[in-house]
Design a protein around this motif. Sequence first.
Motif, short mmCIF file in Angstrom:
data_model
loop_
_atom_site.label_atom_id
_atom_site.label_comp_id
_atom_site.label_asym_id
_atom_site.label_seq_id
_atom_site.Cartn_x
_atom_site.Cartn_y
_atom_site.Cartn_z
N GLU A 1 2.99 4.92 -5.48
CA GLU A 1 3.04 4.88 -6.94
C GLU A 1 3.71 3.59 -7.42
OE1 GLU A 1 1.65 7.09 -9.06
OE2 GLU A 1 0.82 8.05 -7.30
N ILE A 2 2.96 2.77 -8.13
CA ILE A 2 3.47 1.56 -8.76
C ILE A 2 2.98 1.55 -10.20
CG2 ILE A 2 3.46 -0.95 -8.75
CD1 ILE A 2 3.12 -0.91 -5.77
N TYR A 3 3.90 1.30 -11.13
CA TYR A 3 3.57 1.28 -12.55
C TYR A 3 3.87 -0.10 -13.12
CZ TYR A 3 3.05 6.33 -12.32
OH TYR A 3 2.60 7.59 -12.00
N ARG A 4 3.19 -0.42 -14.18
CA ARG A 4 3.40 -1.68 -14.89
C ARG A 4 3.66 -1.35 -16.35
NH1 ARG A 4 -1.10 -3.51 -13.96
NH2 ARG A 4 -0.79 -4.92 -12.19
N ASN A 5 4.89 -1.57 -16.80
CA ASN A 5 5.30 -1.21 -18.16
C ASN A 5 4.99 0.24 -18.47
OD1 ASN A 5 6.08 -3.91 -18.59
ND2 ASN A 5 4.02 -4.47 -19.25
N GLY A 6 5.22 1.12 -17.49
CA GLY A 6 5.03 2.54 -17.68
C GLY A 6 3.64 3.06 -17.49
N LEU A 7 2.67 2.19 -17.17
CA LEU A 7 1.29 2.60 -16.95
C LEU A 7 0.91 2.35 -15.49
CD1 LEU A 7 -0.29 1.07 -20.19
CD2 LEU A 7 0.39 3.44 -19.82
N ALA A 8 0.16 3.27 -14.90
CA ALA A 8 -0.16 3.19 -13.48
C ALA A 8 -0.87 1.87 -13.17
CB ALA A 8 -1.05 4.36 -13.08
N ALA A 9 -0.39 1.18 -12.12
CA ALA A 9 -0.92 -0.14 -11.77
C ALA A 9 -1.88 -0.11 -10.60
CB ALA A 9 0.24 -1.09 -11.44
N ASN A 10 -2.03 1.01 -9.92
CA ASN A 10 -2.86 1.01 -8.71
C ASN A 10 -3.72 2.26 -8.62
OD1 ASN A 10 -0.61 2.64 -8.32
ND2 ASN A 10 -0.59 2.33 -6.12
N ARG A 11 -4.23 2.72 -9.72
CA ARG A 11 -5.13 3.85 -9.68
C ARG A 11 -6.51 3.39 -9.20
NH1 ARG A 11 -1.28 7.44 -9.78
NH2 ARG A 11 -0.77 8.40 -11.77
N GLY A 12 -7.07 4.14 -8.29
CA GLY A 12 -8.45 3.90 -7.90
C GLY A 12 -8.65 2.97 -6.72
N GLY A 13 -7.63 2.26 -6.29
CA GLY A 13 -7.81 1.33 -5.19
C GLY A 13 -6.48 0.83 -4.68
N ASP B 1 4.93 11.35 -6.49
CA ASP B 1 5.68 11.88 -5.36
C ASP B 1 7.13 12.10 -5.77
OD1 ASP B 1 3.73 11.78 -2.99
OD2 ASP B 1 3.51 9.79 -3.89
N PRO B 2 7.80 13.13 -5.19
CA PRO B 2 9.13 13.51 -5.68
C PRO B 2 10.26 12.59 -5.23
CG PRO B 2 8.47 14.93 -3.86
CD PRO B 2 7.29 14.07 -4.18
N GLY B 3 9.99 11.65 -4.33
CA GLY B 3 11.06 10.74 -3.92
C GLY B 3 11.39 9.69 -4.95
N GLY B 4 10.39 9.30 -5.75
CA GLY B 4 10.60 8.28 -6.77
C GLY B 4 9.38 7.41 -6.95
N LEU B 5 9.53 6.37 -7.75
CA LEU B 5 8.44 5.46 -8.02
C LEU B 5 8.98 4.11 -8.46
CD1 LEU B 5 8.22 5.30 -11.41
CD2 LEU B 5 7.27 7.57 -11.05
N VAL B 6 8.09 3.12 -8.50
CA VAL B 6 8.44 1.76 -8.91
C VAL B 6 7.75 1.46 -10.24
CG1 VAL B 6 8.04 -0.68 -8.40
CG2 VAL B 6 8.88 0.84 -6.62
N PHE C 1 0.82 -1.21 0.00
CA PHE C 1 0.00 0.00 0.00
C PHE C 1 0.85 1.26 0.00
CE2 PHE C 1 -2.77 3.15 2.17
CZ PHE C 1 -3.79 3.17 1.24
N ALA C 2 1.99 1.26 0.67
CA ALA C 2 2.85 2.43 0.72
C ALA C 2 4.28 2.00 1.01
CB ALA C 2 2.37 3.42 1.78
N TYR C 3 5.21 2.73 0.45
CA TYR C 3 6.63 2.55 0.71
C TYR C 3 7.27 3.93 0.60
CZ TYR C 3 6.73 2.74 -4.39
OH TYR C 3 6.57 3.14 -5.69
N ALA C 4 8.50 4.05 1.01
CA ALA C 4 9.18 5.35 0.97
C ALA C 4 10.48 5.22 0.19
CB ALA C 4 9.46 5.86 2.38
#
Length: 732
Positions: free
Chosen positions: A147-159, A187-192, A136-139
């Motif tokens: 923020e988690i993406y799958r092949n460059g597309l958001a993987a967890n929008r909406g839930g 978020d400005p720290g980064g993303l996966v 659900f969250a990491y830092a």
Amino acid sequence: MVFSLFPRPPGRRRAHALGGSTILAAGLLAGAVQAQETTIALDTISVAANAGGPLQPDVLGRSVDAIGLIGPTPGFRSDRAVSSTKTNTRQLDVPQVVTVVPRELITDVNATRVDRAFDYVPGLTQTNNFGGLGTFAYAIRGVTTAEIYRNGLAANRGGPPPLIDTQNIERIEVLKGAGGALFGRSDPGGLVNIITKQPTATRFVEMGGLWGSFEQFRGTVDSGGALNDEKTLLYRFNFAGGSQNSYRDFVGDDRLFVAPVLSWQVTPDTKLTVEAAITRNSVIVDRGVVAVNKQLGFVPISRFLGEPGQPTHQTDEVLQVRLDHRFNADWQMRLAAQFNTGTLNGESAEGRGLLSDNRTVIRDRNYRDYSYDSAIGQAELVGRFRTGDVGHTLLLGFDRENFDNRQLYLRSNFNTFPYGIDIYNPRYGQPLPPLTRASNTLESVTDTGFYAQDLIDLAPQWKALAGVRFDLFERSFKQRVVGTSAEQTRAAASPRAGLVYQPIPEISLYANVSTSFRPNIGTDAGLGAQSRPFEPETGLGYEAGAKVELYGGALVLTGAAFRIDRQNVLTADPNNSGFQIAAGGVRSQGFEFTAAGQLTPELRLIGGYTFTDAFITKDNVLPVGAPLLNIPEHSGTMLAVYEVQSGPLRGLGVGGGVRAAGERAGDSSNSGFKLPAYVVADGLAYYKYENFRFSLNVENVFDTAYYVGSVSQFRVDTGSPRRITGAMLVRF
């Protein structure tokens, strides 16, 4: 095909409900295995599919042999990653750091969930797993994100994201620093960014089994190959099914995962890829242990403070469609669409506080019925050209995202019905309190983004990066219980710029500045603001560092100093459990060092050290200088694996890892509650013989008691005690 998981009677020991499904699926593929005429070695499959034969070098003198923008498989060396620029560019040429978790590492540590693969990412801290329901969250660099993406597309929008399975993951790219100029609100720290396994022309079937502590069992299938003689129609199919209990009393999960991929090389320059992923989870919500007088260790880490036999069921279904086309050696494009739908429903008892007797946890009864749908469309154009002696790699992009999030959340009133449980002598099965608190929300979001980026070759030693994204964000939020609603429309620009200096080809010195924009959305934000939403969060980050390639590029070292400032940051309301408040301004600053690669043909490693000073700079509730929740000042990881390359022991690998984190704030109210520092060691061994791989892993070798994260003193996530897993893979 429809899969489902069914609740089981309460009890600590549980039957393996998915074992039969796994064995059945393996049996169905046995015929395919027998049909193979050759044995495929375990390390010979490449998933980077080419688009026909190679073309002539482009105008910048670079070889072009693939039209897919997902990029090649980097391995531990990770000299290339696509998440920083969405182009196939060397890491030394980019003024930003991307840490890559390769498939090899996922296999080495027997990671079945993505959060286990996070363990060896320097600078990444796990903060909240939503009671075991997912990452659900990491830092990253002291900035908490989801923020988690799958092949460059958001993987967890909406839930909330489900328990992301690793079976179809080729690698995980962790972008350090703001990615808003490409990915939009973030978020400005980064993303996966998770890169999935792709079809291959080499025909193979790989079957695996894993057995471990706490009655863990898992079966997997990975197969691929060509469906026609011309090898223009390729497939990849991944399956995983398993069941496990836990060191936590009455806690466990079942999982079923299916991920087919089909690619069609329409012409030598055009490729269509259709990819799906279906996930079914059944999980017991577990909010961890409690601290007594701000001290941990009074109750065993196995003590479960919820109610047995209350599973929560998750479904998640994803469909991605990508069309890649190469106009010539210099210009190519990608059109992509993603459709995602999912549900989460179930009941749980969750701790809210501790009475003055220091032994009775007051709980509330929770019932959740969530569902979400999202659709994302994306178009990108990449071109290379020159203006005089200056070379350009230009990226132009457009994306549009829509999602609907529906949440029915019912709770009991713990002030009226404490629903208490004794932490030293728990008595389960009490009469259920009535569900008197209700929230029934509908949230609809539309985000439209335009972005442009230019990687500029100024001179052989100098490179620059400039980019900007414009977002138009629209949100509608309705609280249907009381009939209130809120609307917001926001427009924002997210620029970034960076410079790279390479005194010699093996060394890069770089600096960058980047911004971020993230609307404060969600149920808590809408309820906490009542009639109007919170202002969006904005971020500004600075970074300077160096990257070095050693041993001919086999080993990559990075060092970076960073500073990130954020405004309008939300945090948990210390006076109203379950709601949020605007904390004002926060800062995260520090430095990190990372190493990844292949020192010798026998020895590979990944790891690093991060110093992070994360604190509040402006707030109406908390004091300036208060540390941020779950962020250690000192943290580090290191994993090293040695594999014999010749002689009678060829194929034998042994390795070990260390994960460490310093003391961290355990709640957001600046109460003085701290999570203690820890150092945990892991060990592994494997043996590869022809097309077989046998492995043994020991997580937490010395059985260290530790705590990985918390929401408050009453919700503290524990780390796993010693866990042993054995696995076997066979490829035909």
